[in-house]
Design an enzyme around this catalytic site. Sequence first.
Site, PDB file in Angstrom:
ATOM      1  N   THR A   1      69.318  33.620  83.374  1.00 18.24           N
ATOM      2  CA  THR A   1      70.182  34.803  83.407  1.00 18.24           C
ATOM      3  C   THR A   1      71.639  34.411  83.613  1.00 18.24           C
ATOM      4  O   THR A   1      72.552  34.917  82.945  1.00 18.24           O
ATOM      5  CB  THR A   1      69.727  35.759  84.516  1.00 18.24           C
TER       6      THR A   1
ATOM      7  N   LYS B   1      70.958  43.019  79.586  1.00 18.26           N
ATOM      8  CA  LYS B   1      69.791  42.167  79.778  1.00 18.26           C
ATOM      9  C   LYS B   1      68.523  43.018  79.760  1.00 18.26           C
ATOM     10  O   LYS B   1      68.450  44.044  80.436  1.00 18.26           O
ATOM     11  CB  LYS B   1      69.878  41.419  81.114  1.00 18.26           C
TER      12      LYS B   1
ATOM     13  N   ASP C   1      40.286  21.035 106.839  1.00 18.21           N
ATOM     14  CA  ASP C   1      39.945  21.848 105.663  1.00 18.21           C
ATOM     15  C   ASP C   1      41.132  22.651 105.143  1.00 18.21           C
ATOM     16  O   ASP C   1      40.978  23.494 104.267  1.00 18.21           O
ATOM     17  CB  ASP C   1      38.786  22.793 106.003  1.00 18.21           C
TER      18      ASP C   1
ATOM     19  N   ARG D   1      61.101  40.315  94.784  1.00 19.68           N
ATOM     20  CA  ARG D   1      61.421  40.705  93.406  1.00 19.68           C
ATOM     21  C   ARG D   1      60.360  41.607  92.788  1.00 19.68           C
ATOM     22  O   ARG D   1      60.620  42.296  91.811  1.00 19.68           O
ATOM     23  CB  ARG D   1      61.597  39.451  92.534  1.00 19.68           C
TER      24      ARG D   1
ATOM     25  N   HIS E   1      66.414  41.330  97.020  1.00 20.37           N
ATOM     26  CA  HIS E   1      66.644  41.645  95.605  1.00 20.37           C
ATOM     27  C   HIS E   1      66.969  43.117  95.395  1.00 20.37           C
ATOM     28  O   HIS E   1      67.857  43.466  94.616  1.00 20.37           O
ATOM     29  CB  HIS E   1      65.403  41.257  94.795  1.00 20.37           C
TER      30      HIS E   1
ATOM     31  N   GLU F   1      43.072  24.630 107.001  1.00 18.55           N
ATOM     32  CA  GLU F   1      43.449  25.688 107.922  1.00 18.55           C
ATOM     33  C   GLU F   1      44.427  25.142 108.974  1.00 18.55           C
ATOM     34  O   GLU F   1      44.611  23.929 109.097  1.00 18.55           O
ATOM     35  CB  GLU F   1      42.209  26.278 108.597  1.00 18.55           C
TER      36      GLU F   1
ATOM     37  N   THR G   1      65.309  30.188  87.571  1.00 12.83           N
ATOM     38  CA  THR G   1      65.393  29.209  86.480  1.00 12.83           C
ATOM     39  C   THR G   1      66.840  29.025  86.029  1.00 12.83           C
ATOM     40  O   THR G   1      67.180  28.013  85.432  1.00 12.83           O
ATOM     41  CB  THR G   1      64.561  29.656  85.268  1.00 12.83           C
TER      42      THR G   1
END
Length: 326
Positions: free
Chosen positions: A239, A206, A39, A102, A136, A41, A236
């Site tokens: 930045t 930014k 299941d 983050r 972070h 688990e 991604t």
Amino acid sequence: MNNKNLLLFTLNESRAFGESISQALGIDLSEHEEREFEDGEHKSRPLVNVRGRDVFVVHSLYGMQKQSVNDKLCRLLFFIGALKDASASTVTAVVPYLCYARKDKKSQPRDPVTTRYIASLFEAVGTDRVLTLDVHNLAAFQNSFRCQTDHLEAKSLMVRYFVPLLRDEEVVVVSPDVGGIKRAEQFRQALANATGKTVLSAFMEKHRSKGVVSGETFVGDVKGKVALIVDDLISTGTTILRTATACRKLGAKNVYAAATHGVFTGAANEVLANEALDKVIITNTIPPLRLDSQVARSKLEILDATPLFASAIQCIHTGGSIVDLL
């Protein structure tokens, strides 16, 4: 090292990283079992006696196709609980990449502070110490946990990589946002000390709101120089790319990006392949599983962080100084 009382485990999805640490320490990984149920688990348990032992468990908490971040977090927490129930003297969670780091503050009304909740989960299962690398927000990390923490930095690994590459170049260390200025400045100082040369600094404006990034102001002089963009992670890549593009427009000779953790989600393949970036340097806390672009991979340099973790484990086990190590 004196490893009489030391046991080192690694959960299955972090086995390569754990094996490298065990080799650096000169000890074998201790055996454990991870069992799946129909299941969804699961259970995990040590297969050796841990009573009264100093136990370290390696597991990097990044998401992957086979197991989500939450799956991996639960497995680590349950295994730590099993170790404490089996009377381990101390358990240190060795987490090369710490998930949810983050989300460390309320950025909108009624926002969660997930970093603090993660700390509570580790404490709830009896974790004695958390050892991680380049979170972070260091202040948020240290203030969230009530158990002991040790925070490592990849700065020395990165500096050793760049010194021979940039020895004859004029270099500017660039922060991709105002929040990362302190991190970039520490890196700039370390690089200047290692090269014996003046290293300049710069930063990019930014602003982020509901996933939309804005801000075009660039402070610093990169014309005819090598721009070295420093951050804690690349997700991604948006930045990093906007900063690299700004550096190119302002006349940078070359643009490198250095980030400890290569998460690489979304359009990271296209971003890293962009001609604005010459090279991207990360560590092996997260394998570049989602990078399938040959152009992107050709720009990637992966530095091995396992000797740093092995040395930190030795320091913790023998009562040595992490500060001296760093």
